[in-house]
Design an enzyme around this catalytic site. Sequence first.
Site, PDB file in Angstrom:
ATOM      1  N   ARG A 173       0.997  -1.135   0.003  1.00  0.00           N
ATOM      2  CA  ARG A 173       0.006  -0.001  -0.003  1.00  0.00           C
ATOM      3  C   ARG A 173       1.063   1.282   0.162  1.00  0.00           C
ATOM      4  O   ARG A 173       2.233   1.149   0.341  1.00  0.00           O
ATOM      5  CB  ARG A 173      -1.037  -0.063   1.201  1.00  0.00           C
ATOM      6  CG  ARG A 173      -0.338  -0.163   2.468  1.00  0.00           C
ATOM      7  CD  ARG A 173      -0.946   0.460   3.620  1.00  0.00           C
ATOM      8  NE  ARG A 173      -0.737   1.748   3.645  1.00  0.00           N
ATOM      9  CZ  ARG A 173       0.220   2.654   3.730  1.00  0.00           C
ATOM     10  NH1 ARG A 173       1.489   2.132   4.034  1.00  0.00           N
ATOM     11  NH2 ARG A 173       0.058   3.851   3.644  1.00  0.00           N
ATOM     12  N   GLY A 174       0.372   2.334  -0.141  1.00  0.00           N
ATOM     13  CA  GLY A 174       0.985   3.598  -0.605  1.00  0.00           C
ATOM     14  C   GLY A 174       1.130   4.011  -1.816  1.00  0.00           C
ATOM     15  O   GLY A 174       1.570   3.063  -2.738  1.00  0.00           O
ATOM     16  N   ALA A 175       0.782   4.947  -2.343  1.00  0.00           N
ATOM     17  CA  ALA A 175       0.634   5.267  -3.707  1.00  0.00           C
ATOM     18  C   ALA A 175       2.034   5.154  -4.522  1.00  0.00           C
ATOM     19  O   ALA A 175       2.226   4.427  -5.578  1.00  0.00           O
ATOM     20  CB  ALA A 175       0.056   6.627  -4.041  1.00  0.00           C
ATOM     21  N   ARG A 220      -5.399  -0.807  -8.575  1.00  0.00           N
ATOM     22  CA  ARG A 220      -5.758   0.294  -7.375  1.00  0.00           C
ATOM     23  C   ARG A 220      -6.182   1.414  -8.122  1.00  0.00           C
ATOM     24  O   ARG A 220      -5.288   2.259  -8.553  1.00  0.00           O
ATOM     25  CB  ARG A 220      -4.667   0.305  -6.709  1.00  0.00           C
ATOM     26  CG  ARG A 220      -4.927   0.967  -5.157  1.00  0.00           C
ATOM     27  CD  ARG A 220      -5.603   0.014  -4.233  1.00  0.00           C
ATOM     28  NE  ARG A 220      -6.214   0.411  -3.166  1.00  0.00           N
ATOM     29  CZ  ARG A 220      -6.046   0.873  -1.906  1.00  0.00           C
ATOM     30  NH1 ARG A 220      -4.532   0.991  -1.854  1.00  0.00           N
ATOM     31  NH2 ARG A 220      -6.713   1.490  -1.075  1.00  0.00           N
ATOM     32  N   GLN A 277      -4.141   2.024   9.654  1.00  0.00           N
ATOM     33  CA  GLN A 277      -2.830   2.165   9.217  1.00  0.00           C
ATOM     34  C   GLN A 277      -2.065   3.467   9.828  1.00  0.00           C
ATOM     35  O   GLN A 277      -0.759   3.247   9.978  1.00  0.00           O
ATOM     36  CB  GLN A 277      -2.784   2.756   7.553  1.00  0.00           C
ATOM     37  CG  GLN A 277      -3.322   1.989   6.494  1.00  0.00           C
ATOM     38  CD  GLN A 277      -4.797   2.200   6.290  1.00  0.00           C
ATOM     39  OE1 GLN A 277      -5.453   2.526   7.057  1.00  0.00           O
ATOM     40  NE2 GLN A 277      -5.181   1.829   5.018  1.00  0.00           N
ATOM     41  N   ASP A 303      -3.017  10.731  -2.802  1.00  0.00           N
ATOM     42  CA  ASP A 303      -2.902   9.542  -3.685  1.00  0.00           C
ATOM     43  C   ASP A 303      -3.394  10.129  -5.048  1.00  0.00           C
ATOM     44  O   ASP A 303      -2.642   9.385  -6.166  1.00  0.00           O
ATOM     45  CB  ASP A 303      -4.020   8.397  -3.349  1.00  0.00           C
ATOM     46  CG  ASP A 303      -3.680   7.717  -2.297  1.00  0.00           C
ATOM     47  OD1 ASP A 303      -3.254   6.459  -2.636  1.00  0.00           O
ATOM     48  OD2 ASP A 303      -3.811   7.871  -1.054  1.00  0.00           O
ATOM     49  N   ASN A 310      -7.030  11.425  -0.743  1.00  0.00           N
ATOM     50  CA  ASN A 310      -6.195  10.714   0.199  1.00  0.00           C
ATOM     51  C   ASN A 310      -6.985   9.805   0.880  1.00  0.00           C
ATOM     52  O   ASN A 310      -8.358   9.830   0.722  1.00  0.00           O
ATOM     53  CB  ASN A 310      -5.574  11.922   0.965  1.00  0.00           C
ATOM     54  CG  ASN A 310      -4.519  11.170   1.828  1.00  0.00           C
ATOM     55  OD1 ASN A 310      -3.650  10.586   1.131  1.00  0.00           O
ATOM     56  ND2 ASN A 310      -4.416  11.457   3.100  1.00  0.00           N
ATOM     57  N   LYS A 311      -6.483   9.144   1.800  1.00  0.00           N
ATOM     58  CA  LYS A 311      -7.073   8.051   2.683  1.00  0.00           C
ATOM     59  C   LYS A 311      -8.375   8.696   3.467  1.00  0.00           C
ATOM     60  O   LYS A 311      -8.247  10.007   3.929  1.00  0.00           O
ATOM     61  CB  LYS A 311      -6.222   7.754   3.858  1.00  0.00           C
ATOM     62  CG  LYS A 311      -6.696   6.684   4.842  1.00  0.00           C
ATOM     63  CD  LYS A 311      -7.408   5.594   4.096  1.00  0.00           C
ATOM     64  CE  LYS A 311      -6.185   4.806   2.945  1.00  0.00           C
ATOM     65  NZ  LYS A 311      -6.772   3.733   2.316  1.00  0.00           N
TER      66      LYS A 311
END
Length: 342
Positions: free
Chosen positions: A49-51, A86, A187, A228, A238-239
């Site tokens: 995970r993480g762009a 994704r 997270q 993101d 974003n999240k």
Amino acid sequence: MQTLNTTSLKIVDNQLWILDQQALPQEKCWRPCPDVASLVEHIQTLRVRGAPLIGLSASLLLALLAEKGLSQAELAQALETLRASRPTAVNLMNNLDRMKLALAQPQFVAALVQEALRLVEEDRALCERIADHGAALVKPNSRLLTHCNTGGLATAGIGTAIGVLLRAHQQGKVTQVWVDETRPLLQGGRLTAWELGELGIPYQLICDSMAASLMAQGQVDAIWVGADRIAANGDVANKIGTYSLAVLAHYHQIPFYVAAPHTTHDPACPDGRAIPIEQRAAAEVTGVSGSFGHCQWAPQNAAVYNPAFDVTPAALISGWVLDTGVVTPQDVKEGIFQNTLK
């Protein structure tokens, strides 16, 4: 391909391995990633995970598959399968666009390997520049709040927003970091708390719903988040929960900064309404799972709404801290995000 090591990715004996971020912090588990199906599963289950990291893992796998003898047609199909894994994270799309150009070269195997390794080194350098630009905005004795995870676990380098916190900490400017747990997948509580502890940065973990109370008490000097995708008008995906923090920061007159590489910018996306928002499984909200086990607290048949991301309007953002420099609200009004950043 040469041996490679980052916090969350490594290549050993021409095999890609990923650090299972669903197992952290209880267990540090490296999982092999021999093919496209395995990486897609790792991405969709958020083991990867993480762009930035998603884009890098896909690029490295394509290069390794090319070395193993897959044809151009097979690699082209693999590339498109990875692209769909994704949809919100534009770094994945940008990296794969570059890998697609490499795939079209006559010596495509060497070109893919070279491009994938170049992307890793570029990401490391981008993180350092973001940290330098961002730390210049942090005032002495700052109490900072961050959301989700934006550190070395999510990049090839020191991270984006967490990279800023690290650089400011190294400069003696950080008194305290408030870490949102970041429901529903925690997270912040699982990953950011672990990373900050490893880095020696003082922090306290809070429930997401506690952020407003801290701001009202004057306990937060600035908020730092990642991204993101950044749209052409400056809106940021974003999240989930990022937008809530931006609204709170605006009300309490607290600076709200977005730290991201320029590769997160998408000039083809006019505004936040055009950003696809991934919807995830109900089980992530009705309970929790991890290396610690599983617990369900909601009724079995509870109806659930579970978007992975939200969109923060540009009007709520104090600054976009990129590797290319700090973009101000005035810059955005003048159209800086309308064109490709370099």
